[in-house]
Design a protein around this motif. Sequence first.
Motif, PDB file in Angstrom:
ATOM      1  N   GLN A  64      41.065   1.719  96.629  1.00  0.00           N
ATOM      2  CA  GLN A  64      41.129   0.973  95.506  1.00  0.00           C
ATOM      3  C   GLN A  64      42.790   0.587  95.286  1.00  0.00           C
ATOM      4  O   GLN A  64      43.036  -0.438  94.838  1.00  0.00           O
ATOM      5  N   LEU A  68      42.618  -2.888  97.630  1.00  0.00           N
ATOM      6  CA  LEU A  68      42.503  -3.867  96.534  1.00  0.00           C
ATOM      7  C   LEU A  68      43.753  -4.150  95.705  1.00  0.00           C
ATOM      8  O   LEU A  68      43.919  -5.379  94.976  1.00  0.00           O
ATOM      9  N   ARG A  71      44.030  -5.743  91.980  1.00  0.00           N
ATOM     10  CA  ARG A  71      42.643  -6.177  91.632  1.00  0.00           C
ATOM     11  C   ARG A  71      41.930  -4.804  91.177  1.00  0.00           C
ATOM     12  O   ARG A  71      40.977  -5.106  90.076  1.00  0.00           O
ATOM     13  N   SER A  72      42.350  -3.893  91.573  1.00  0.00           N
ATOM     14  CA  SER A  72      41.409  -2.431  91.069  1.00  0.00           C
ATOM     15  C   SER A  72      41.716  -2.449  89.487  1.00  0.00           C
ATOM     16  O   SER A  72      40.870  -1.568  88.991  1.00  0.00           O
ATOM     17  N   TRP A  73      42.412  -2.887  88.750  1.00  0.00           N
ATOM     18  CA  TRP A  73      42.544  -2.882  87.201  1.00  0.00           C
ATOM     19  C   TRP A  73      41.278  -3.249  86.854  1.00  0.00           C
ATOM     20  O   TRP A  73      40.708  -2.762  85.720  1.00  0.00           O
ATOM     21  N   SER A  74      40.789  -4.309  87.239  1.00  0.00           N
ATOM     22  CA  SER A  74      39.541  -4.976  87.061  1.00  0.00           C
ATOM     23  C   SER A  74      38.269  -4.458  87.677  1.00  0.00           C
ATOM     24  O   SER A  74      37.185  -4.104  87.391  1.00  0.00           O
ATOM     25  N   GLU A  75      38.582  -4.829  89.184  1.00  0.00           N
ATOM     26  CA  GLU A  75      37.249  -4.396  90.150  1.00  0.00           C
ATOM     27  C   GLU A  75      36.937  -3.212  90.130  1.00  0.00           C
ATOM     28  O   GLU A  75      35.903  -2.658  90.631  1.00  0.00           O
ATOM     29  N   SER A  76      38.095  -2.170  89.951  1.00  0.00           N
ATOM     30  CA  SER A  76      37.611  -0.814  89.881  1.00  0.00           C
ATOM     31  C   SER A  76      37.749  -0.178  88.623  1.00  0.00           C
ATOM     32  O   SER A  76      37.689   1.290  88.500  1.00  0.00           O
ATOM     33  N   ALA A  77      37.715  -0.972  87.776  1.00  0.00           N
ATOM     34  CA  ALA A  77      37.634  -0.393  86.340  1.00  0.00           C
ATOM     35  C   ALA A  77      38.859   0.627  85.941  1.00  0.00           C
ATOM     36  O   ALA A  77      38.476   1.424  84.973  1.00  0.00           O
ATOM     37  N   TRP A  78      39.981   0.311  86.424  1.00  0.00           N
ATOM     38  CA  TRP A  78      41.009   1.397  86.343  1.00  0.00           C
ATOM     39  C   TRP A  78      41.298   1.026  84.644  1.00  0.00           C
ATOM     40  O   TRP A  78      41.880   2.117  84.024  1.00  0.00           O
TER      41      TRP A  78
END
Length: 415
Positions: A64, A68, A71-78
């Motif tokens: 993540q 990522l 991108r993880s703030w959105s794609e990994s729901a951070w």
Amino acid sequence: MSENLTAAVSRELLERAAKLDAADELAPLRARFTLPEGVYLDGNSLGALPAHVPARVADVVGRQWGELLIRSWSESAWWTAPERIGDRIAPLVGAAPGQIVVGDSTSVNVFKAVVGAVRLHDDPARTDVLVDAATFPTDGYLAASAARLTGRRLIPVRAAELPAALGPSTAAVLINHVDFRTGRLHDMAALTAAAHEAGAVAVWDLCHSAGALPVALDDCGVDFAVGCTYKYLNGGPGAPAFLHVAQRHQGFFDSPLPGWTSHGDPFAMTEEYTAAEGVTRGRVGTPDILSMLALEAALEVWDGVRPDSVRAKSLALTDLFLDCVAEYVPGGLDGPDSRVRSMTPYAHGERGSQIALRCAEAPAVMAGLIARGVVGDLRRPDVLRFGFTPLYTRFADAERAAAVLAEVLGEVPAA
């Protein structure tokens, strides 16, 4: 007591522990944790590591973050983790979804909650903030600061004397659900009702009850609550704390720390602050993602676990420990010749999930216990604390701890 009688009592207690372990519906949960050799009775300070967490954290770091990146703030729901994990904690403390946000430390959340509670009134006649006189020191420090900030005076009051101390001048009260020293459980329903009858706002510290026993925030009408996640919730050292704001107060909650992530439109980067809707306004700065997601993974050990079962085992564990201490320790427990006395109430309705024993030689005794593989906790100058975490503590552990305590007391000279 004769040697034969002592041996018979020991066998009886060993058999009792074995039968309780054999019948324990929570026993399989122990396999979900990584535990050291010996007996660990300090989960009321730092919970054990859930075995699956390291792999989950490795994914957060390696994939993540490492792959990522932003991108993880959105794609990994951070970004939504504080509210999502808050909803995961909610059923463990008797709250409906949408009332808990995870982030910051317990200390920071105490400050937010007490200031927010006082600001709900906007009544200059409400001059006082009452605080549990036996509270954990940080709670007292932060409550004093909150009182100064809001122009109120801080009044320390023993929990038993709280109803009589409440009145028309009381703005808010800060109470510990379980006393950190003694393990005494306070009556949340009765004390919250007393605060409300006086027109005050109730703030509860759940650090020594969340994950150890059923908590009923909604049923008790609690206004604000705070709690840590590294004790009975096993979130890891320094894991983020949580803040509960009752649904009915969220539109009026005026946080003293209006950070950018609690803004209604945080990425607009406007000069003026507009609070977000709901419990999100309890956020402050950028979430601590590594600790936050380690906590989220750790909470999976609670899947399928009923708080009532946890409470039943907690009481059975602490009952057994007290009985074993009374039988094994020279002079017994609480007797005229005993070297240890229970600070924790015997009544189930007044007991959390720890046993605190007063012992004049506590520092030397705890050192001796730890050297023999029984890890408890020392509170200077003379308190031995033993925390019983029902998800992984066995009844055999309770019996063993009492037996080793007796051995150590036999070797440590009386003060």
